[in-house]
Scaffold this motif. Structure first.
Motif, PDB file in Angstrom:
ATOM      1  N   ALA A   7      -1.925  99.460 -26.380  1.00 39.37           N
ATOM      2  CA  ALA A   7      -1.856  98.232 -26.770  1.00 39.37           C
ATOM      3  C   ALA A   7      -1.537  97.043 -26.116  1.00 39.37           C
ATOM      4  N   ILE A   8      -1.648  95.729 -26.561  1.00 40.95           N
ATOM      5  CA  ILE A   8      -1.187  94.712 -25.756  1.00 40.95           C
ATOM      6  C   ILE A   8      -0.348  93.856 -26.601  1.00 40.95           C
ATOM      7  N   THR A   9       0.643  93.155 -26.041  1.00 38.63           N
ATOM      8  CA  THR A   9       1.717  92.440 -26.762  1.00 38.63           C
ATOM      9  C   THR A   9       1.548  91.191 -26.762  1.00 38.63           C
ATOM     10  N   LEU A  16      -6.579  87.901 -17.558  1.00 33.96           N
ATOM     11  CA  LEU A  16      -7.656  88.585 -16.754  1.00 33.96           C
ATOM     12  C   LEU A  16      -6.915  89.909 -16.462  1.00 33.96           C
ATOM     13  N   GLY A  17      -5.672  90.174 -16.060  1.00 31.52           N
ATOM     14  CA  GLY A  17      -4.703  91.252 -15.832  1.00 31.52           C
ATOM     15  C   GLY A  17      -4.702  92.271 -16.932  1.00 31.52           C
ATOM     16  N   ASN A  18      -4.779  91.843 -18.093  1.00 28.66           N
ATOM     17  CA  ASN A  18      -4.600  92.730 -19.295  1.00 28.66           C
ATOM     18  C   ASN A  18      -6.250  93.370 -19.400  1.00 28.66           C
ATOM     19  N   GLY A  21      -7.026  95.651 -16.175  1.00 28.54           N
ATOM     20  CA  GLY A  21      -5.979  96.583 -16.133  1.00 28.54           C
ATOM     21  C   GLY A  21      -6.218  97.540 -17.271  1.00 28.54           C
ATOM     22  N   ALA A  22      -6.540  97.068 -18.311  1.00 31.87           N
ATOM     23  CA  ALA A  22      -6.697  97.861 -19.489  1.00 31.87           C
ATOM     24  C   ALA A  22      -7.638  97.868 -20.356  1.00 31.87           C
ATOM     25  N   VAL A  23      -8.005  96.521 -20.939  1.00 30.49           N
ATOM     26  CA  VAL A  23      -9.070  96.795 -22.024  1.00 30.49           C
ATOM     27  C   VAL A  23     -10.600  97.076 -21.610  1.00 30.49           C
ATOM     28  N   VAL A  39      -2.546  95.442 -31.929  1.00 32.23           N
ATOM     29  CA  VAL A  39      -1.655  94.311 -31.206  1.00 32.23           C
ATOM     30  C   VAL A  39      -0.254  94.501 -31.639  1.00 32.23           C
ATOM     31  N   ALA A  40       0.286  94.481 -30.403  1.00 31.69           N
ATOM     32  CA  ALA A  40       1.896  94.994 -30.466  1.00 31.69           C
ATOM     33  C   ALA A  40       2.721  93.861 -30.741  1.00 31.69           C
ATOM     34  N   ASN A  41       2.578  93.173 -32.238  1.00 27.58           N
ATOM     35  CA  ASN A  41       3.333  92.092 -32.586  1.00 27.58           C
ATOM     36  C   ASN A  41       4.888  92.584 -32.584  1.00 27.58           C
ATOM     37  N   LEU A 133      10.407 102.032 -29.400  1.00 27.89           N
ATOM     38  CA  LEU A 133       9.317 101.671 -30.262  1.00 27.89           C
ATOM     39  C   LEU A 133       7.740 101.907 -29.943  1.00 27.89           C
ATOM     40  N   MET A 134       7.892 101.775 -28.542  1.00 26.69           N
ATOM     41  CA  MET A 134       6.488 102.013 -27.637  1.00 26.69           C
ATOM     42  C   MET A 134       6.361 103.767 -27.760  1.00 26.69           C
ATOM     43  N   ALA A 135       7.530 104.483 -27.821  1.00 27.55           N
ATOM     44  CA  ALA A 135       7.434 105.990 -27.906  1.00 27.55           C
ATOM     45  C   ALA A 135       6.754 106.370 -29.204  1.00 27.55           C
ATOM     46  N   PHE A 145      -3.564 110.768 -24.185  1.00 22.83           N
ATOM     47  CA  PHE A 145      -3.458 110.155 -23.053  1.00 22.83           C
ATOM     48  C   PHE A 145      -3.186 108.549 -23.533  1.00 22.83           C
ATOM     49  N   VAL A 146      -2.431 107.950 -22.512  1.00 21.53           N
ATOM     50  CA  VAL A 146      -1.948 106.444 -22.695  1.00 21.53           C
ATOM     51  C   VAL A 146      -2.508 105.700 -21.533  1.00 21.53           C
ATOM     52  N   PRO A 147      -3.730 105.028 -21.727  1.00 23.10           N
ATOM     53  CA  PRO A 147      -4.368 104.261 -20.765  1.00 23.10           C
ATOM     54  C   PRO A 147      -3.466 102.890 -20.577  1.00 23.10           C
ATOM     55  N   VAL A 148      -2.828 102.504 -19.621  1.00 25.93           N
ATOM     56  CA  VAL A 148      -2.031 101.560 -19.242  1.00 25.93           C
ATOM     57  C   VAL A 148      -2.003 101.199 -17.673  1.00 25.93           C
ATOM     58  N   GLY A 149      -1.694  99.786 -17.585  1.00 25.77           N
ATOM     59  CA  GLY A 149      -1.469  99.601 -16.111  1.00 25.77           C
ATOM     60  C   GLY A 149      -0.194 100.170 -15.752  1.00 25.77           C
ATOM     61  N   VAL A 150       0.129 100.160 -14.298  1.00 27.40           N
ATOM     62  CA  VAL A 150       0.874 100.922 -13.661  1.00 27.40           C
ATOM     63  C   VAL A 150       2.173 100.174 -14.185  1.00 27.40           C
ATOM     64  N   ASP A 151       2.461  99.170 -14.586  1.00 33.59           N
ATOM     65  CA  ASP A 151       3.902  98.338 -15.074  1.00 33.59           C
ATOM     66  C   ASP A 151       4.374  99.238 -16.316  1.00 33.59           C
ATOM     67  N   GLN A 152       3.499  99.876 -16.954  1.00 29.94           N
ATOM     68  CA  GLN A 152       4.032 100.452 -18.131  1.00 29.94           C
ATOM     69  C   GLN A 152       4.188 102.140 -18.009  1.00 29.94           C
ATOM     70  N   LYS A 187      -2.378  96.327  -9.614  1.00 35.04           N
ATOM     71  CA  LYS A 187      -1.992  95.505 -10.180  1.00 35.04           C
ATOM     72  C   LYS A 187      -2.605  94.095 -10.056  1.00 35.04           C
ATOM     73  N   ILE A 188      -3.159  93.428 -11.020  1.00 33.40           N
ATOM     74  CA  ILE A 188      -3.545  92.066 -10.752  1.00 33.40           C
ATOM     75  C   ILE A 188      -2.181  91.038 -10.716  1.00 33.40           C
ATOM     76  N   MET A 189      -2.204  90.322  -9.346  1.00 32.28           N
ATOM     77  CA  MET A 189      -1.107  89.788  -9.280  1.00 32.28           C
ATOM     78  C   MET A 189      -0.992  88.315  -9.708  1.00 32.28           C
ATOM     79  N   LYS A 197       3.645  90.601 -10.811  1.00 35.36           N
ATOM     80  CA  LYS A 197       2.207  90.890 -11.322  1.00 35.36           C
ATOM     81  C   LYS A 197       1.884  89.615 -12.118  1.00 35.36           C
ATOM     82  N   MET A 198       0.536  89.344 -12.481  1.00 33.41           N
ATOM     83  CA  MET A 198      -0.083  88.319 -13.400  1.00 33.41           C
ATOM     84  C   MET A 198       0.645  88.875 -14.863  1.00 33.41           C
ATOM     85  N   SER A 199       1.478  87.679 -15.479  1.00 32.29           N
ATOM     86  CA  SER A 199       1.862  88.104 -16.578  1.00 32.29           C
ATOM     87  C   SER A 199       1.628  87.043 -17.702  1.00 32.29           C
TER      88      SER A 199
HETATM   89  P1  TYM Z   1       1.035  94.238 -22.059  1.00 34.75           P
HETATM   90  O1  TYM Z   1       0.740  93.490 -23.116  1.00 34.75           O
HETATM   91  O2  TYM Z   1       2.299  93.904 -20.963  1.00 34.75           O
HETATM   92  O3  TYM Z   1      -0.094  94.642 -21.185  1.00 34.75           O
HETATM   93  C1  TYM Z   1      -1.139  94.996 -21.762  1.00 34.75           C
HETATM   94  C2  TYM Z   1      -2.007  96.225 -20.918  1.00 34.75           C
HETATM   95  O4  TYM Z   1      -2.350  95.389 -19.759  1.00 34.75           O
HETATM   96  C3  TYM Z   1      -1.652  95.703 -18.469  1.00 34.75           C
HETATM   97  N1  TYM Z   1      -1.236  95.031 -17.558  1.00 34.75           N
HETATM   98  C4  TYM Z   1      -1.976  94.547 -16.371  1.00 34.75           C
HETATM   99  N2  TYM Z   1      -2.783  95.600 -15.506  1.00 34.75           N
HETATM  100  C5  TYM Z   1      -3.024  94.958 -14.338  1.00 34.75           C
HETATM  101  N3  TYM Z   1      -2.474  93.875 -13.965  1.00 34.75           N
HETATM  102  C6  TYM Z   1      -1.731  93.098 -14.680  1.00 34.75           C
HETATM  103  N4  TYM Z   1      -1.266  92.213 -14.035  1.00 34.75           N
HETATM  104  C7  TYM Z   1      -1.405  93.537 -15.931  1.00 34.75           C
HETATM  105  N5  TYM Z   1      -0.731  93.075 -16.723  1.00 34.75           N
HETATM  106  C8  TYM Z   1      -0.486  93.775 -17.940  1.00 34.75           C
HETATM  107  C9  TYM Z   1      -0.537  96.685 -18.990  1.00 34.75           C
HETATM  108  O5  TYM Z   1      -0.081  97.740 -17.844  1.00 34.75           O
HETATM  109  C10 TYM Z   1      -0.859  97.169 -20.230  1.00 34.75           C
HETATM  110  O6  TYM Z   1      -1.751  98.410 -20.148  1.00 34.75           O
HETATM  111  N6  TYM Z   1       4.311  97.634 -24.093  1.00 34.75           N
HETATM  112  C11 TYM Z   1       2.870  97.371 -23.650  1.00 34.75           C
HETATM  113  C12 TYM Z   1       2.165  97.491 -25.052  1.00 34.75           C
HETATM  114  C13 TYM Z   1       2.291  98.608 -25.695  1.00 34.75           C
HETATM  115  C14 TYM Z   1       1.763  99.802 -25.630  1.00 34.75           C
HETATM  116  C15 TYM Z   1       2.151 100.721 -26.620  1.00 34.75           C
HETATM  117  C16 TYM Z   1       0.840 100.070 -24.564  1.00 34.75           C
HETATM  118  C17 TYM Z   1       3.238  98.665 -26.884  1.00 34.75           C
HETATM  119  N7  TYM Z   1       3.100  99.876 -27.383  1.00 34.75           N
HETATM  120  C18 TYM Z   1       1.724 101.972 -26.672  1.00 34.75           C
HETATM  121  C19 TYM Z   1       0.468 101.618 -24.657  1.00 34.75           C
HETATM  122  C20 TYM Z   1       0.928 102.188 -25.874  1.00 34.75           C
HETATM  123  C21 TYM Z   1       2.824  95.816 -23.035  1.00 34.75           C
HETATM  124  O7  TYM Z   1       3.725  95.014 -23.333  1.00 34.75           O
HETATM  125  O8  TYM Z   1       1.780  95.623 -22.574  1.00 34.75           O
END
Ligand code: TYM
Length: 333
Positions: A7-9, A16-18, A21-23, A39-41, A133-135, A145-152, A187-189, A197-199
């Motif tokens: 998901a993405i919040t 671009l990081g999302n 790093g993920a999509v 969409v993690a609203n 909630l994420m769990a 599997f849960v494909p996420v960036g290293v921050d998660q 991570k994209i910075m 990280k780019m947030s």
């Molecule tokens: P969120 O919204 O912060 O980021 C969405 C995804 O993008 C990755 N990401 C990055 N990767 C590389 N460089 C970056 N700068 C960067 N910024 C973000 C994140 O690692 C993530 O994979 N808590 C999560 C959303 C969530 C979720 C879930 C994910 C809610 N429930 C269940 C997986 C499974 C979040 O806030 O991601």
């Protein structure tokens, strides 16, 4: 097929990081895995949100999912709050986790510090229970599997702990998920402070590239990106975080290795690095923006999300019922 959940919040729009790093990876996984992407609203409101902005961010992220290539016929794509079992299982998991382990989550430490210093001095309880909630998001669908960036990653590890704890204490109700860390842990910075990280919730718009930025914006942000005064293009995260970040972005956009990227910039200067990186990004985002424009005001996105929520509800409610049985919550069962 094995399952994936991610998901993405919508606390901002897609960066671009999302995407890198993920999509981008979700798209590649679609044929081989059964994907649940939402969409993690409910996570977004763990920090204060303006109603209209939240809606816009939700709509942009959902539309971008499809514009980037997620296929509603292959994957289940929905809005988190349309599936109530997420909040319900989240509550149950709150009762099975400890204040100690939630306090150790680095995202909580970072965000609560930020809320205290820049916010109005209060820390929402939801920010603390965000990982439960994420769990729930993950465990409801028996994700492998849960494909996420290293921050998660830490959140997925907590999810595993909670699932094992409940499986051992009650009965085997949960599949133990594995984090799938995308892009070789890269991570994209932030463009202005390449040590973080780019947030999407950054206060400095110049520090982040958004998927909907115009070519002019992308050029000017990359041009203004912080580098160093050495003038040598090499990959060294510790001593040259700014240059390394541009090399990372360039290499992923061009689908080449960092080594190949460095080679491309032999005998070139920072100006070249920035121009070519900006062009590489524009090449990636332009076709996505074209599709986005076509989809944004059509009714397709809403239809697809409704279908996605219907499918997700069937699976999630079944799992929730199982968990309630396991804990003795259902009268007579
Ligand atoms: P969120 O919204 O912060 O980021 C969405 C995804 O993008 C990755 N990401 C990055 N990767 C590389 N460089 C970056 N700068 C960067 N910024 C973000 C994140 O690692 C993530 O994979 N808590 C999560 C959303 C969530 C979720 C879930 C994910 C809610 N429930 C269940 C997986 C499974 C979040 O806030 O991601």
């Amino acid at each position: 097929k094995k399952r994936m959940v991610s998901a993405i919040t919508p606390s901002g729009t897609m960066t671009l990081g999302n995407y890198l790093g993920a999509v981008k990876h979700f798209i590649d996984f679609q044929d081989e895995y059964e994907m649940f992407i939402f969409v993690a609203n409910l996570h977004a409101i763990t920090i204060p949100q303006e109603k209209e902005k939240l809606r816009k961010n939700m709509k942009e992220i959902a539309t971008l999912y499809f514009a980037c290539g997620l296929d509603p016929h292959k994957s289940t794509i929905f809005v988190q709050s349309d599936v109530m079992a997420h909040a319900q299982l989240g509550w149950i998991l709150n009762t099975q986790s400890t204040i100690g382990e939630l306090s150790r989550m680095s995202q909580f430490k970072d965000k609560s510090k930020k809320a205290e210093t820049t916010g109005k001095g209060y820390i929402p309880a939801g920010l603390f229970t965000y990982p439960t909630l994420m769990a729930a998001d993950i465990l409801l669908y028996d994700a492998n599997f849960v494909p996420v960036g290293v921050d998660q990653k830490q959140h997925v590890e907590l999810t595993r702990d909670l699932a094992e704890r409940i499986n051992n204490k009650y009965s085997d109700v949960f599949t133990i998920p594995e984090p799938l860390i995308t892009e070789n842990k890269i991570k994209i910075m932030d463009l202005q402070d390449p040590t973080k990280k780019m947030s999407k919730s950054s206060d400095n718009p110049k520090a982040i590239i958004l998927m909907l930025d115009t070519p002019e914006m992308i050029k000017s942000k990359i041009k203004a990106a912080l580098t160093d005064s050495e003038g040598i293009i090499k990959y060294d995260i510790v001593n040259k975080p700014g240059v390394s970040n541009l090399l990372t972005i360039y290499s992923i956009c061009k689908n080449i290795t960092i080594k190949e990227a460095v080679k491309n910039f032999e005998n070139k200067n920072y100006g070249d690095l920035k121009n070519e990186t900006a062009e590489a990004i524009i090449e990636i985002v332009s076709p996505i923006q074209e599709k986005f424009k076509k989809l944004y005001n059509s009714s397709d996105v809403e239809d697809w999300l409704n279908n996605g929520a219907n499918k997700a509800n069937l699976i999630a409610n079944k799992k929730l019922n199982k968990v309630q049985n396991a804990l003795g919550l259902n009268f007579n069962r």
